[in-house]
Each structure stands twice: as structure tokens, then as C-alpha cells.
Design an enzyme around this catalytic site. Structure first.
Site, mmCIF file in Angstrom:
data_model
loop_
_atom_site.group_PDB
_atom_site.id
_atom_site.type_symbol
_atom_site.label_atom_id
_atom_site.label_comp_id
_atom_site.label_asym_id
_atom_site.label_seq_id
_atom_site.Cartn_x
_atom_site.Cartn_y
_atom_site.Cartn_z
ATOM 1 N N LYS A 67 0.822 -1.216 0.000
ATOM 2 C CA LYS A 67 0.000 0.000 0.000
ATOM 3 C C LYS A 67 0.854 1.264 0.000
ATOM 4 C CE LYS A 67 -2.208 -0.919 3.886
ATOM 5 N NZ LYS A 67 -1.597 -2.224 4.263
ATOM 6 N N ARG A 110 -8.989 1.609 9.323
ATOM 7 C CA ARG A 110 -8.701 0.211 9.632
ATOM 8 C C ARG A 110 -9.827 -0.435 10.425
ATOM 9 N NH1 ARG A 110 -2.823 0.671 9.261
ATOM 10 N NH2 ARG A 110 -1.758 -1.313 9.508
ATOM 11 N N ARG A 143 11.363 -7.010 4.453
ATOM 12 C CA ARG A 143 11.372 -5.598 4.864
ATOM 13 C C ARG A 143 12.056 -5.424 6.227
ATOM 14 N NH1 ARG A 143 5.658 -2.665 4.946
ATOM 15 N NH2 ARG A 143 5.355 -3.907 6.817
ATOM 16 N N ARG A 152 11.972 -2.487 10.901
ATOM 17 C CA ARG A 152 10.761 -2.078 11.627
ATOM 18 C C ARG A 152 10.515 -2.989 12.812
ATOM 19 N NH1 ARG A 152 5.521 -0.665 8.018
ATOM 20 N NH2 ARG A 152 4.526 -1.605 9.843
ATOM 21 N N ARG A 167 -0.603 -9.135 13.331
ATOM 22 C CA ARG A 167 -1.115 -8.055 12.478
ATOM 23 C C ARG A 167 -2.053 -8.590 11.401
ATOM 24 N NH1 ARG A 167 4.396 -5.996 10.779
ATOM 25 N NH2 ARG A 167 3.379 -4.499 9.409
#
Ligand code: AMP
Length: 189
Positions: free
Chosen positions: A18, A92, A131, A137, A148
């Protein structure tokens, strides 16, 4: 002369791409990308009061309370002379989506399109682990990634029906290289 208000929402599970796709579309259409995840990570990095409050929630892969998110969105929208925005990672929850509709109704700028990026779960996990190596992160570890994804299924997936019922949902296959995926998005936007 102005281009007129425009609002696009990017919907999809974590790791669907996204942020990348929204950034490119925002640049091409002269829209402002509003990423609640980026805004929250910035608060955490700066150690603000909000950042200290949300850091443990984000580390667990849970959702930050709607009220805190909506305060951020209200502030972002209040800065715009004309609403030309792409939302990445917001809304969300149904509550957030309803609040966004109310805010946008006041501003006479309804959601023009919702892009749903569809990517199979194994591919999402693979991407987020990659990632993690590149960006480090805090929430890109396997346990949090699974949480998640579960939170997405429970709290965010219902928004697919929400936007579908409003006739603005565009489903896009999110598998492939980013350029390919972007071409698919441009076919529907
Ligand atoms: P993201 O970068 O969009 O994956 O967001 C990272 C984390 O920030 C999420 O796992 C949540 O903890 C929090 N977050 C971001 N956007 C929202 C939102 N709209 N509502 C609630 N929590 C959010």
C-alpha cells in the site's frame, strides 16, 4: 483554477504494498499521501507523548485506539485548503471508516475510490520478513506479523464490504513487481 477534491483509500493487509503504490499514485495525481503508520512511527522516533503511548501497542501488532487515529486525521485534513488525499493504512476499523465519511461529508469530498490490494498470506509474510532486514521495523518480526494479519482479518477486512456497498471498491492483484502492480492500479483509477 483547481483540480477539485479527490480522495482515494488504499486498503489491504500489512505487506500488500500500500505505502509504495500510494506514494506513486499520489505523486502522479498531485495528491497528499496520509499514512497513519508513518505518522505514528515518526511520533515514536521523536519520543512525543503520543509516540510513547502508541509504541507498545504497535510493537504488539495491535491497533491504536480510534480516537487517537481520528485526531491525527482531523489535523491532517484541517491543513488542506482543498481535500486531495490518498489514505494509506487508514481507515482500519468500521468506526474509523464512518468517522472519515462524516469528516469528508462536511468537506464535500466523498471517497472517490478504494483500492484493495490482494496478496496471498504466504507472500505477505515473505515480504514483511524481507522488509525487516531492509528497514528494521520493530513490528516486522514473525510473531507480530501473524498478529497483524489476524487483526487485519478481524477488524479491517469488514471494510471491504463497507466500500463495496458504496460502489467504490476496486480490487487489484498485488502480486508481481511494483511497476506491474502500479499499471493495474492505473487501469482502475
Ligand atoms: P502500518 O504501517 O500501516 O502497517 O501501521 C503500523 C502500525 O501502526 C499498526 O500495526 C498499528 O499498530 C498502527 N496503525 C497504523 N494505522 C492505524 C490505524 N488506522 N488504526 C489503528 N492503528 C493504526
Amino acid at each position: 483554477m483547481t483540480a477539485g477534491p479527490m480522495v482515494i483509500v488504499f486498503l489491504g493487509p500489512p505487506g500488500a504494498g500500500k505505502g509504495t503504490q500510494a506514494a506513486r499514485l499520489a505523486a502522479d495525481l498531485s495528491l497528499v499521501k496520509i499514512s497513519t503508520g508513518d505518522i505514528l512511527r515518526d511520533h515514536v522516533a521523536r519520543g512525543t507523548e503520543l509516540g510513547r503511548k502508541v509504541a507498545p501497542i504497535m510493537e504488539r501488532g495491535e491497533l491504536v485506539p480510534d480516537e487517537l487515529i481520528l485526531a491525527i486525521i482531523r489535523e491532517e485534513l484541517s491543513r488542506m485548503k482543498e481535500v486531495r488525499a490518498i489514505f494509506d493504512g487508514f481507515p482500519r476499523t468500521t468506526r474509523q471508516a464512518e468517522a472519515l465519511d462524516e469528516l469528508l461529508a462536511e468537506l464535500r469530498a466523498p471517497v472517490n475510490a478504494t483500492v484493495l490490494l490482494e496478496v496471498p498470506e504466504e507472500e505477505l509474510i515473505r515480504r514483511m520478513l524481507k522488509r525487516a532486514e531492509l528497514e528494521g521495523r520493530a513490528d516486522d518480526n514473525e510473531e507480530t506479523i501473524r498478529r497483524r494479519l489476524e487483526v487485519y482479518r478481524q477488524q479491517t477486512q469488514p471494510l471491504i464490504d463497507y466500500y463495496s456497498a458504496r460502489g467504490v471498491l476496486k480490487r487489484v492483484d498485488g502480486v508481481g513487481d511494483p511497476g506491474q502492480v502500479y499499471c493495474r492500479i492505473r487501469e482502475v483509477i
